[in-house]
Design a protein around this motif. Structure first.
Motif, PDB file in Angstrom:
ATOM      1  N   TYR A 124       0.825  -1.213   0.000  1.00 29.52           N
ATOM      2  CA  TYR A 124       0.000   0.000   0.000  1.00 29.52           C
ATOM      3  C   TYR A 124       0.858   1.263   0.000  1.00 29.52           C
ATOM      4  N   LEU A 125       1.878   1.293   0.837  1.00 28.21           N
ATOM      5  CA  LEU A 125       2.718   2.478   0.927  1.00 28.21           C
ATOM      6  C   LEU A 125       3.550   2.659  -0.342  1.00 28.21           C
ATOM      7  N   ARG A 126       4.064   1.558  -0.881  1.00 27.56           N
ATOM      8  CA  ARG A 126       4.858   1.643  -2.111  1.00 27.56           C
ATOM      9  C   ARG A 126       4.019   2.206  -3.260  1.00 27.56           C
ATOM     10  N   LEU A 127       2.780   1.724  -3.371  1.00 29.55           N
ATOM     11  CA  LEU A 127       1.908   2.217  -4.438  1.00 29.55           C
ATOM     12  C   LEU A 127       1.551   3.686  -4.232  1.00 29.55           C
ATOM     13  N   ASN A 175       3.122   4.696  -7.613  1.00 26.70           N
ATOM     14  CA  ASN A 175       2.157   4.418  -8.670  1.00 26.70           C
ATOM     15  C   ASN A 175       1.411   5.707  -9.013  1.00 26.70           C
ATOM     16  N   PRO A 176       1.598   6.265 -10.217  1.00 27.00           N
ATOM     17  CA  PRO A 176       0.971   7.559 -10.547  1.00 27.00           C
ATOM     18  C   PRO A 176      -0.547   7.546 -10.400  1.00 27.00           C
ATOM     19  N   ALA A 177      -1.206   6.466 -10.814  1.00 27.35           N
ATOM     20  CA  ALA A 177      -2.668   6.419 -10.733  1.00 27.35           C
ATOM     21  C   ALA A 177      -3.142   6.462  -9.285  1.00 27.35           C
ATOM     22  N   VAL A 178      -2.489   5.703  -8.421  1.00 27.13           N
ATOM     23  CA  VAL A 178      -2.870   5.690  -7.002  1.00 27.13           C
ATOM     24  C   VAL A 178      -2.553   7.032  -6.362  1.00 27.13           C
ATOM     25  N   ARG A 179      -1.424   7.583  -6.711  1.00 31.08           N
ATOM     26  CA  ARG A 179      -1.020   8.877  -6.138  1.00 31.08           C
ATOM     27  C   ARG A 179      -1.998   9.982  -6.523  1.00 31.08           C
ATOM     28  N   GLU A 180      -2.361  10.045  -7.790  1.00 30.79           N
ATOM     29  CA  GLU A 180      -3.252  11.098  -8.270  1.00 30.79           C
ATOM     30  C   GLU A 180      -4.682  10.910  -7.778  1.00 30.79           C
ATOM     31  N   LEU A 181      -5.032   9.701  -7.405  1.00 38.86           N
ATOM     32  CA  LEU A 181      -6.371   9.438  -6.890  1.00 38.86           C
ATOM     33  C   LEU A 181      -6.631  10.207  -5.597  1.00 38.86           C
ATOM     34  N   HIS A 182      -5.597  10.351  -4.762  1.00 43.85           N
ATOM     35  CA  HIS A 182      -5.750  10.987  -3.454  1.00 43.85           C
ATOM     36  C   HIS A 182      -5.787  12.506  -3.587  1.00 43.85           C
ATOM     37  N   GLU A 183      -6.899  13.084  -3.222  1.00 44.53           N
ATOM     38  CA  GLU A 183      -7.060  14.531  -3.335  1.00 44.53           C
ATOM     39  C   GLU A 183      -6.110  15.270  -2.399  1.00 44.53           C
ATOM     40  N   ASN A 184      -5.910  14.703  -1.210  1.00 50.43           N
ATOM     41  CA  ASN A 184      -4.976  15.283  -0.249  1.00 50.43           C
ATOM     42  C   ASN A 184      -3.829  14.298  -0.043  1.00 50.43           C
ATOM     43  N   TRP A 185      -3.046  14.113  -1.116  1.00 49.12           N
ATOM     44  CA  TRP A 185      -2.032  13.062  -1.110  1.00 49.12           C
ATOM     45  C   TRP A 185      -1.018  13.249   0.014  1.00 49.12           C
ATOM     46  N   ALA A 218      -4.131   5.165  14.132  1.00 51.46           N
ATOM     47  CA  ALA A 218      -5.509   5.432  13.718  1.00 51.46           C
ATOM     48  C   ALA A 218      -6.081   4.254  12.941  1.00 51.46           C
ATOM     49  N   THR A 219      -7.295   3.874  13.288  1.00 47.92           N
ATOM     50  CA  THR A 219      -7.970   2.776  12.598  1.00 47.92           C
ATOM     51  C   THR A 219      -9.166   3.262  11.786  1.00 47.92           C
ATOM     52  N   TYR A 220      -9.362   4.575  11.746  1.00 49.64           N
ATOM     53  CA  TYR A 220     -10.468   5.103  10.959  1.00 49.64           C
ATOM     54  C   TYR A 220     -10.132   6.531  10.540  1.00 49.64           C
ATOM     55  N   GLY A 221     -10.870   7.015   9.549  1.00 51.04           N
ATOM     56  CA  GLY A 221     -10.654   8.368   9.071  1.00 51.04           C
ATOM     57  C   GLY A 221     -11.455   8.588   7.801  1.00 51.04           C
ATOM     58  N   THR A 222     -11.285   9.747   7.204  1.00 56.85           N
ATOM     59  CA  THR A 222     -12.005  10.095   5.979  1.00 56.85           C
ATOM     60  C   THR A 222     -11.002  10.303   4.855  1.00 56.85           C
ATOM     61  N   LYS A 223     -11.300   9.704   3.714  1.00 57.00           N
ATOM     62  CA  LYS A 223     -10.445   9.836   2.537  1.00 57.00           C
ATOM     63  C   LYS A 223     -11.196  10.620   1.451  1.00 57.00           C
ATOM     64  N   HIS A 224     -10.460  11.500   0.798  1.00 48.52           N
ATOM     65  CA  HIS A 224     -11.026  12.281  -0.300  1.00 48.52           C
ATOM     66  C   HIS A 224     -10.302  11.880  -1.588  1.00 48.52           C
ATOM     67  N   TYR A 225     -11.057  11.374  -2.537  1.00 46.92           N
ATOM     68  CA  TYR A 225     -10.489  10.906  -3.797  1.00 46.92           C
ATOM     69  C   TYR A 225     -11.071  11.700  -4.961  1.00 46.92           C
ATOM     70  N   THR A 226     -10.293  11.773  -6.045  1.00 48.16           N
ATOM     71  CA  THR A 226     -10.794  12.272  -7.321  1.00 48.16           C
ATOM     72  C   THR A 226     -10.550  11.179  -8.341  1.00 48.16           C
ATOM     73  N   HIS A 227     -11.622  10.483  -8.699  1.00 48.90           N
ATOM     74  CA  HIS A 227     -11.500   9.333  -9.592  1.00 48.90           C
ATOM     75  C   HIS A 227     -11.694   9.773 -11.044  1.00 48.90           C
TER      76      HIS A 227
END
Length: 292
Positions: free
Chosen positions: A157-160, A164-174, A224-233
């Motif tokens: 997960y961390l390596r990607l 990984n450009p696609a995974v990196r760009e997916l995260h709005e707040n990378w 942390a075991t929970y949180g909110t993720k913001h993505y731009t797909h």
């Protein structure tokens, strides 16, 4: 002697263990006459461990401290299993020198696989040690990337997140998400800092990414075991998803990571559309790759 060593208990353990073995167990020739002692003689243990009889006798009597090399040969001579070896080293006050066990390959628990199969519209991953991605469902492929196309030794997960450009760009707040992932790995790695696979991962990412190198050096940690993720797909646009992880009860470090959206929200509707497209594409083309 160290404060933690117990020479008398160590001697008692050595004596008890040699009494449980026969020459045949250790590859020694069978005696031609009846033996007066049960198990191995001190001389036989000393020969197997390549130490002097006098030195071994003093070990059993609690008069000398065993060095790490001697403990290694004694463990081999007395046919100790992993638990017995650990006990031997602890009695000798040398738990720090215990040879590193080769960790078994990470295998996804059957219960985790069943959960993945049942989460048809919810992206979910099974994460193992070092945040390795052990299994995933089609919804996770639709959201992130096709994990089946990534070699197993790079499926982390961390390596990607960093490479990984696609995974990196997916995260709005990378930056936020990546730094928190580094902190999570830092926390997880503390009890097993000498893990060669962890060293390889940290070394690779330190060379490839200055952000990782800086954040790893900061020693920031979290559990942390929970949180909110913001993505731009690229297909369905913005997604706001709750990210929750649940640890496996067997203590092996496997965690189920699940991403959900509140029903009736635009993110929930977009997630349904995304997973429906993915399921249709998989059914039509037969391209869905099974997890290893």
């Amino acid at each position: 002697m160290t404060p933690d060593s117990d020479p008398r208990a160590l001697g008692a353990f050595l004596k008890a263990r040699r009494s449980q073995l026969t020459p045949r167990d250790c590859g020694l020739p069978e005696p031609e006459t009846a033996r007066r002692v049960t198990g191995l003689r001190r001389e036989e243990v000393a020969r197997l461990a390549a130490i002097s009889v006098d030195y071994y006798t003093r070990l059993e009597q609690g008069r000398v401290r065993a060095s790490a090399p001697v403990l290694i040969t004694l463990a081999r001579a007395l046919r100790l299993d992993d638990d017995q070896q650990r006990y031997l080293y602890e009695l000798a006050g040398r738990a720090d020198a215990l040879p590193r066990r080769r960790r078994p390959a990470q295998r996804v628990r059957p219960a985790m696989r069943r959960l993945l199969a049942q989460l048809t519209t919810t992206p979910a991953l099974v994460l193992g040690r070092r945040l390795d991605i052990l299994a995933w469902n089609p919804a996770a492929t639709a959201l992130f990337t096709d994990f089946g196309d990534i070699p197993a030794d790079r499926r982390n997960y961390l390596r990607l997140l960093f490479t990984n450009p696609a995974v990196r760009e997916l995260h709005e707040n990378w930056q936020h998400d990546a730094r928190e992932a580094v902190a999570a790995l830092r926390m997880e790695a503390a009890p097993d800092a000498a893990d060669p696979d962890l060293s390889r991962l940290v070394g690779d990412l330190s060379v490839q990414d200055p952000d990782f190198r800086r954040w790893w050096a900061e020693h920031h940690v979290n559990t942390a075991t929970y949180g909110t993720k913001h993505y731009t797909h690229p297909l369905v646009g913005k997604l706001t998803l709750d990210c929750d992880t649940w640890a496996s009860p067997d203590g092996e470090g496997q965690r189920l990571m699940v991403l959900t959206a509140e029903q009736g929200t635009p993110s929930h509707d977009a997630l349904l559309i995304l997973t429906a497209w993915a399921a249709e594409d998989s059914h039509t083309n037969g391209t869905q790759k099974p997890e290893p």
